[in-house]
Design a protein around this motif. Structure first.
Motif, mmCIF file in Angstrom:
data_model
loop_
_atom_site.group_PDB
_atom_site.id
_atom_site.type_symbol
_atom_site.label_atom_id
_atom_site.label_comp_id
_atom_site.label_asym_id
_atom_site.label_seq_id
_atom_site.Cartn_x
_atom_site.Cartn_y
_atom_site.Cartn_z
ATOM 1 N N LYS B 234 1.052 -1.469 0.062
ATOM 2 C CA LYS B 234 0.030 0.451 0.089
ATOM 3 C C LYS B 234 0.733 1.062 0.174
ATOM 4 O O LYS B 234 0.444 1.803 -0.611
ATOM 5 C CB LYS B 234 -1.363 0.227 1.205
ATOM 6 N N GLU B 238 1.081 4.237 -3.079
ATOM 7 C CA GLU B 238 1.041 5.734 -2.677
ATOM 8 C C GLU B 238 2.361 6.780 -3.078
ATOM 9 O O GLU B 238 1.660 7.701 -3.550
ATOM 10 C CB GLU B 238 0.936 6.106 -1.484
ATOM 11 N N GLU B 239 3.509 5.550 -2.843
ATOM 12 C CA GLU B 239 4.411 6.571 -3.967
ATOM 13 C C GLU B 239 4.175 6.394 -4.807
ATOM 14 O O GLU B 239 4.924 8.301 -6.087
ATOM 15 C CB GLU B 239 6.203 6.117 -2.889
ATOM 16 N N ARG B 241 1.380 6.532 -6.565
ATOM 17 C CA ARG B 241 0.653 7.996 -6.826
ATOM 18 C C ARG B 241 0.873 9.162 -6.297
ATOM 19 O O ARG B 241 0.537 10.362 -7.242
ATOM 20 C CB ARG B 241 -0.548 8.183 -5.671
ATOM 21 N N VAL B 252 -2.618 14.154 -4.385
ATOM 22 C CA VAL B 252 -2.753 12.825 -4.293
ATOM 23 C C VAL B 252 -4.323 12.550 -3.701
ATOM 24 O O VAL B 252 -4.555 11.405 -3.055
ATOM 25 C CB VAL B 252 -1.965 13.026 -3.194
ATOM 26 N N ASP B 253 -5.419 13.965 -2.796
ATOM 27 C CA ASP B 253 -6.219 13.347 -2.442
ATOM 28 C C ASP B 253 -7.631 13.197 -3.287
ATOM 29 O O ASP B 253 -8.531 12.296 -3.302
ATOM 30 C CB ASP B 253 -6.969 13.734 -1.559
ATOM 31 N N ARG B 255 -9.195 11.032 -5.689
ATOM 32 C CA ARG B 255 -9.036 9.402 -5.743
ATOM 33 C C ARG B 255 -9.586 8.799 -7.719
ATOM 34 O O ARG B 255 -9.072 7.704 -7.794
ATOM 35 C CB ARG B 255 -9.916 8.643 -4.816
#
Lengths: 226, 408
Positions: B234, B238-239, B241, B252-253, B255
């Protein structure tokens, strides 16, 4: 054959202890037909249990065929019962799900005799007590007298040194009782030592000697037979 | 031994109904255990089947549409990855095992070889794609780094493609015509993903970009995380993203800006569920079995009490305590053994029957009972029989013949 010297036996402990056999000494020679008489509470059942190696005693000595029977392990006791003693009980104690033949053969099972051999032998012994034709019947299909004859055959099949009969006629009518006693006398005549425990005088009279028990003692001092 | 068994048979057959009913409870226990285990197994196989086609530890990320304003740019922009994203992710995100981009050529393309012609899906990929898709080479080689670097016009084809265009001939070294351009076939592959996978043609991603005139675009990034845990995977996702968010200027928020999927997370969740199902199955199965065993122990106790007199007689006739124990214990063992075995056979039979009847059911495949399970169930049974017989046998051995014979 049997030598009993100063046997004592009590049940329970401390104050509640009941002395069942106070001091019993007796002898039974090989080939004798002896009866042990006594009222209930005289200790005759206890004596029979000791003779049959079903129970142990506190004091004294019991020799069976010159072997001291004392403090045996259950295993040894089972061995001696199997080899030395044949039992006949008041209530026959045949196994209900086994035929007459299988009942007679049972002691040989505990000697490790093969089924075929022991069943053949069982049939022979049933013939000897006059029940050859009833070999395949279950105990429930036999009369009281027949059941007791099966029990006698079962007691004899191991060729024991001693035949112990505990009230063998207790559950039989008079005529059948006499027939059974005739059978026991016949067996005795062939050399078997027989001890019959009974409270019936007429039965005791059919034996060659009677030992009377009273309150845990032999009523008339037992003397070696002349 | 045979003598003892015959004697046992005598005793057991005397109470045929009771023997049957008691045996049934143990048979049922084993049957339930086996069927439940088989069913659990089938569910697990079914789940694994759903994951069979792709690497179970892969994370994929595809472009989407921005949904919230960011840094003065309005939402609704389409995000398409670029070669730079791929290079940066490969350089900056630690723990990536295999990494590939994907470039789809939308729709099916007409492909020909000689006079043969058919339509297939074309996909531009990096050499690592092979590991992500679990592609099995049967002829030639997969695409390699040189193909990618030099933008060679080469391709690997699925075995269905080979069958249609080449028949049984070896396609390696031949040239196929894809929309007017000749590509050299360098390999042929199999894929357990089914026929659709076998109708695919892979070309180097760089070639696809060049030929279809979108030299920078990558549609999807996929990587495997090696032995990483779910949490680590995970973090890696996220990295990735964060890197593309920075490159493309979205939050980054947001979605919806990119779509992401974590196979490892799903796979782990499902295998976790199956671990619990397995535990549940054992608890229920062993519980049912235990009930049967207690039943047998109980019946044996009753039987011994009922037969006190018989045991007394046997002892008077010369039965040793050991032989009495053997008799009762043997009875319990034979009873549990025979009925347990019957339950085992019935259970395996049902499992096999279901497996044969429904070979392709979704999320339920190849229910089976492994040899270890059969062996451990059998051992459990023997232990159970011994347990069920122990107390009754102990009690029987202690029967005092004097007391037993007196009872009428």
């Amino acid at each position: 054959m049997i030598r009993i010297e100063g046997i004592q036996k009590h049940y329970g402990r401390g104050e509640a202890a009941v002395r069942v056999l106070r001091d019993v000494s007796l002898r039974v020679e090989t080939g004798e037909l002896v009866s042990i008489m006594g009222s209930s509470g005289s200790g005759k059942s206890t004596l029979l249990n000791i003779l049959g190696i079903l129970d142990d005693y506190d004091q004294g000595a019991y020799y069976l065929d010159d072997k001291l029977i004392r403090n045996l392990s259950e295993r040894e006791a089972a061995h001696y019962r199997n080899r030395l003693i044949g039992f006949v009980f008041q209530s026959f104690n045949l196994l209900g799900f086994k035929t007459a033949e299988e009942n007679v053969a049972l002691p040989l099972y505990y000697q490790g005799v093969a089924r075929r051999t022991r069943n053949k032998l069982a049939r022979e012994y049933l013939e000897r007590v006059g029940l050859g034709a009833r070999a395949g019947h279950l105990p429930s299909e036999l009369s009281g007298g027949e059941k007791q004859r099966v029990a006698v055959a079962r007691a004899l099949i191991t060729k024991p040194k001693l035949l112990l009969a505990d009230e063998p006629t207790g559950a039989l009518d008079t005529a059948t009782s006499y027939q059974l006693m005739d059978l026991l006398r016949e067996i005795n005549a062939q050399g078997m030592t027989v001890v019959v425990v009974t409270h019936e005088h007429d039965i005791a009279e059919m034996t060659s000697r009677t030992i009377r028990l009273k309150d845990g003692r032999v009523a008339e001092p037992e003397l070696a037979p002349a | 031994m045979i003598e003892a068994l015959l004697e046992l048979w005598d005793v057991l057959s005397r109470n045929a109904l009771r023997t049957l009913l008691t045996g049934l409870s143990v048979a049922w226990g084993v049957f339930m255990l086996v069927v439940l285990l088989g069913a659990g197994n089938g569910l697990e196989n079914g789940a694994n089947w759903e994951f069979r086609d792709d690497a179970q530890n892969s994370v994929w990320i595809g472009g989407g549409k921005t949904s919230i304003p960011f840094a003065g740019r309005s939402p609704g922009r389409t995000i398409l990855f670029k070669n730079q994203d791929f290079a940066e992710v490969a350089r900056k995100v630690p723990g990536i095992e295999h990494f590939t981009g994907r470039y789809w050529l939308w729709g099916e393309f007409s492909v020909s070889y000689g006079s043969k012609r058919s339509a297939f899906s074309i996909l531009g990929v990096h050499p690592d794609h092979r590991f992500l898709e679990k592609t099995l080479m049967v002829r030639g080689r997969y695409l390699d780094d040189n193909d990618q670097a030099e933008k060679r016009k080469v391709c690997v084809i699925g075995s269905k493609v080979r069958e249609i265009l080449f028949g049984s001939r070896d396609p390696v070294g031949e040239y196929v015509n894809i929309r007017g351009l000749a590509y050299k076939v360098v390999g042929e592959f199999e894929d357990i993903g089914g026929e659709n996978e076998l109708r695919k043609i892979y070309v180097p991603l760089s070639t696809a970009q060049l030929v279809y005139n979108q030299p920078e675009i990558i549609h999807q990034l996929i990587f495997t995380v090696g032995d990483a845990t779910v949490d680590e995977s995970k973090v890696m996702a996220e990295e990735v993203r964060a890197i593309v968010a920075k490159n493309h200027g979205f939050s980054v928020d947001d979605r919806r800006a990119v779509r992401m999927g974590n196979n490892l997370e799903q796979y782990t969740r499902i295998t976790g569920v199956f671990r619990w199902i397995r535990i549940f199955v054992w608890v229920v199965g062993v519980g049912t079995l235990l009930a049967g065993i207690v039943g047998i122990g109980n019946i044996m106790l009753i039987s011994v009490a009922e037969r006190t007199k018989e045991i007394g007689v046997r002892k008077a006739l010369g039965a040793t305590p050991a032989s009495i124990i053997r008799m009762v214990l043997g009875e319990a063992l034979v009873l549990t053994g025979v009925s347990g075995y019957a339950g085992l056979v019935a259970g395996v039979g049902v499992v096999e029957l279901v497996a044969a009847r429904f070979p392709q059911a979704p999320f339920f495949r190849q229910p089976s009972v492994s040899l270890d399970v059969a062996v451990s169930a059998t051992l459990l049974l023997v232990a159970a029989g011994a347990l069920a017989g122990f107390f009754p046998a102990y009690r029987a051995a202690r029967v005092n013949p004097v007391v037993a014979l007196r009872s009428d």
